[in-house]
Design a protein around this motif. Sequence first.
Motif, mmCIF file in Angstrom:
data_model
loop_
_atom_site.group_PDB
_atom_site.id
_atom_site.type_symbol
_atom_site.label_atom_id
_atom_site.label_comp_id
_atom_site.label_asym_id
_atom_site.label_seq_id
_atom_site.Cartn_x
_atom_site.Cartn_y
_atom_site.Cartn_z
ATOM 1 N N UNK A 197 5.739 55.431 -100.610
ATOM 2 C CA UNK A 197 4.311 55.146 -100.755
ATOM 3 C C UNK A 197 4.090 53.652 -100.973
ATOM 4 N N UNK A 198 4.984 53.008 -101.724
ATOM 5 C CA UNK A 198 4.881 51.559 -101.951
ATOM 6 C C UNK A 198 5.061 50.799 -100.642
ATOM 7 N N UNK A 199 5.984 51.250 -99.815
ATOM 8 C CA UNK A 199 6.158 50.611 -98.507
ATOM 9 C C UNK A 199 4.858 50.654 -97.716
ATOM 10 N N UNK A 200 4.188 51.809 -97.738
ATOM 11 C CA UNK A 200 2.941 51.953 -96.991
ATOM 12 C C UNK A 200 1.825 51.105 -97.577
ATOM 13 N N UNK A 201 1.640 51.191 -98.893
ATOM 14 C CA UNK A 201 0.468 50.567 -99.513
ATOM 15 C C UNK A 201 0.638 49.073 -99.760
ATOM 16 N N UNK A 202 1.878 48.624 -99.934
ATOM 17 C CA UNK A 202 2.107 47.233 -100.325
ATOM 18 C C UNK A 202 2.913 46.456 -99.285
ATOM 19 N N UNK A 203 4.117 46.913 -99.021
ATOM 20 C CA UNK A 203 5.042 46.132 -98.190
ATOM 21 C C UNK A 203 4.532 45.940 -96.761
ATOM 22 N N UNK A 204 3.972 46.978 -96.176
ATOM 23 C CA UNK A 204 3.510 46.900 -94.791
ATOM 24 C C UNK A 204 2.032 46.538 -94.679
ATOM 25 N N UNK A 205 1.388 46.235 -95.795
ATOM 26 C CA UNK A 205 -0.039 45.931 -95.745
ATOM 27 C C UNK A 205 -0.279 44.671 -94.918
ATOM 28 N N UNK A 206 -1.291 44.674 -94.048
ATOM 29 C CA UNK A 206 -1.498 43.522 -93.159
ATOM 30 C C UNK A 206 -1.856 42.224 -93.871
ATOM 31 N N UNK A 207 -2.354 42.279 -95.092
ATOM 32 C CA UNK A 207 -2.675 41.041 -95.810
ATOM 33 C C UNK A 207 -1.457 40.411 -96.480
ATOM 34 N N UNK A 208 -0.405 41.185 -96.739
ATOM 35 C CA UNK A 208 0.755 40.645 -97.440
ATOM 36 C C UNK A 208 1.528 39.690 -96.544
ATOM 37 N N UNK A 209 1.753 38.483 -97.028
ATOM 38 C CA UNK A 209 2.566 37.502 -96.310
ATOM 39 C C UNK A 209 3.974 37.509 -96.887
ATOM 40 N N UNK A 210 4.916 38.048 -96.135
ATOM 41 C CA UNK A 210 6.307 38.042 -96.586
ATOM 42 C C UNK A 210 6.840 36.618 -96.668
ATOM 43 N N UNK A 211 6.391 35.759 -95.740
ATOM 44 C CA UNK A 211 6.894 34.388 -95.695
ATOM 45 C C UNK A 211 6.421 33.564 -96.889
ATOM 46 N N UNK A 212 5.206 33.816 -97.381
ATOM 47 C CA UNK A 212 4.660 33.017 -98.483
ATOM 48 C C UNK A 212 4.857 33.664 -99.847
ATOM 49 N N UNK A 213 5.353 34.896 -99.882
ATOM 50 C CA UNK A 213 5.672 35.538 -101.154
ATOM 51 C C UNK A 213 7.013 35.002 -101.645
ATOM 52 N N UNK A 214 7.006 34.379 -102.813
ATOM 53 C CA UNK A 214 8.216 33.740 -103.347
ATOM 54 C C UNK A 214 8.891 34.628 -104.390
ATOM 55 N N UNK A 215 10.213 34.576 -104.392
ATOM 56 C CA UNK A 215 11.013 35.402 -105.287
ATOM 57 C C UNK A 215 12.059 34.518 -105.965
ATOM 58 N N UNK A 216 12.100 34.572 -107.297
ATOM 59 C CA UNK A 216 13.153 33.886 -108.055
ATOM 60 C C UNK A 216 14.279 34.890 -108.299
ATOM 61 N N UNK A 217 15.473 34.522 -107.902
ATOM 62 C CA UNK A 217 16.619 35.430 -107.936
ATOM 63 C C UNK A 217 17.630 34.939 -108.957
ATOM 64 N N UNK A 218 18.081 35.838 -109.819
ATOM 65 C CA UNK A 218 19.088 35.523 -110.837
ATOM 66 C C UNK A 218 20.244 36.509 -110.678
ATOM 67 N N UNK A 219 21.436 35.967 -110.523
ATOM 68 C CA UNK A 219 22.635 36.809 -110.358
ATOM 69 C C UNK A 219 22.467 37.810 -109.221
#
Length: 306
Positions: A197-219
């Motif tokens: 459901x998260x994939x449908x509502x959030x990850x694949x949403x047309x407004x979400x920019x995967x390129x501009x979404x930043x992630x800080x990664x630790x270990x």
Amino acid sequence: MTVTVRDFRAGDAEGFARVRHLALPFMLSTPESIAYDVAHAHPDAHFQPLVAEEDGELVGTAQVGVAHESPQPGQGYLNVYVHPEHRGRGAGTLLVSTAEERLAALGTSKAFAWVLDDPTHRAFAERRGYGAGRSAHFLRLDLANGSLPPLQEPPAGVELRSAADYAADPRPLFELDAETLLDEPGDISYEFTDYEAWLESTWHHPLLSHELTSVAVVDGRPAAFSAARTGGDGRYDTAMTGTARAQRGCGLAKLAKNDSLHRARAAGFTEAFTGNDAGNGPMLAINEWFGYEICATEVRHVRELG
């Protein structure tokens, strides 16, 4: 002047988005995103958008559904917006009464509604039996002319990535999003437990920019993120910024958001928007550090449905 209310149709997406933008210009809304929300709503949400027409012209909208991701059952929502030039002619009243009937038929016991914090809108809600709850702010940042804090080098052991790096397997971002959501202040508590459901509502949403979404990664694991939405008109919106509980207090949310804002400006975006619960002091302080200013406030209202 005759006002009628009916169910949303596929051809209404453009008019629906236009009314939403005129009534609430601080929130991204496009015909594509409206159509996607309707087509991909979870069955348990019973999402039933409505439109009001005045002599055939679409002048009002209502988002109506059940807060199915809340652990507390029986909570529904209705968010009503009317074209500013058509207010006071009955569209809002008819949308509210129709939405309440739909929610009551679904067995909901409470109806929550966001209401702009001005005397006219609040009086409209109060006359219909709605009581005020928590408030939330819309904030705006001038990306084109404002000055951002300089880019920061990640501390030792921290790496900055984008959501696009998780295209093959976004589950680690789902897990981080679900953890941070548990601590999000609000009148309704939510839980993300359904990955598909998260994939449908959030990850694949047309407004979400995967390129501009930043992630800080630790270990090797995502520890903080700043989710970016874009509408194709120079506007950029931070949909959510959060940090895993074990990593809080280390500045990772600020690091991720700064990275995303800089890349958004480099990509040509000119306005940045976000929203915060009025009681979320830490996030409001971060946004003030970036230069955001409050541009509007909404108050969550609730009514018991008999």
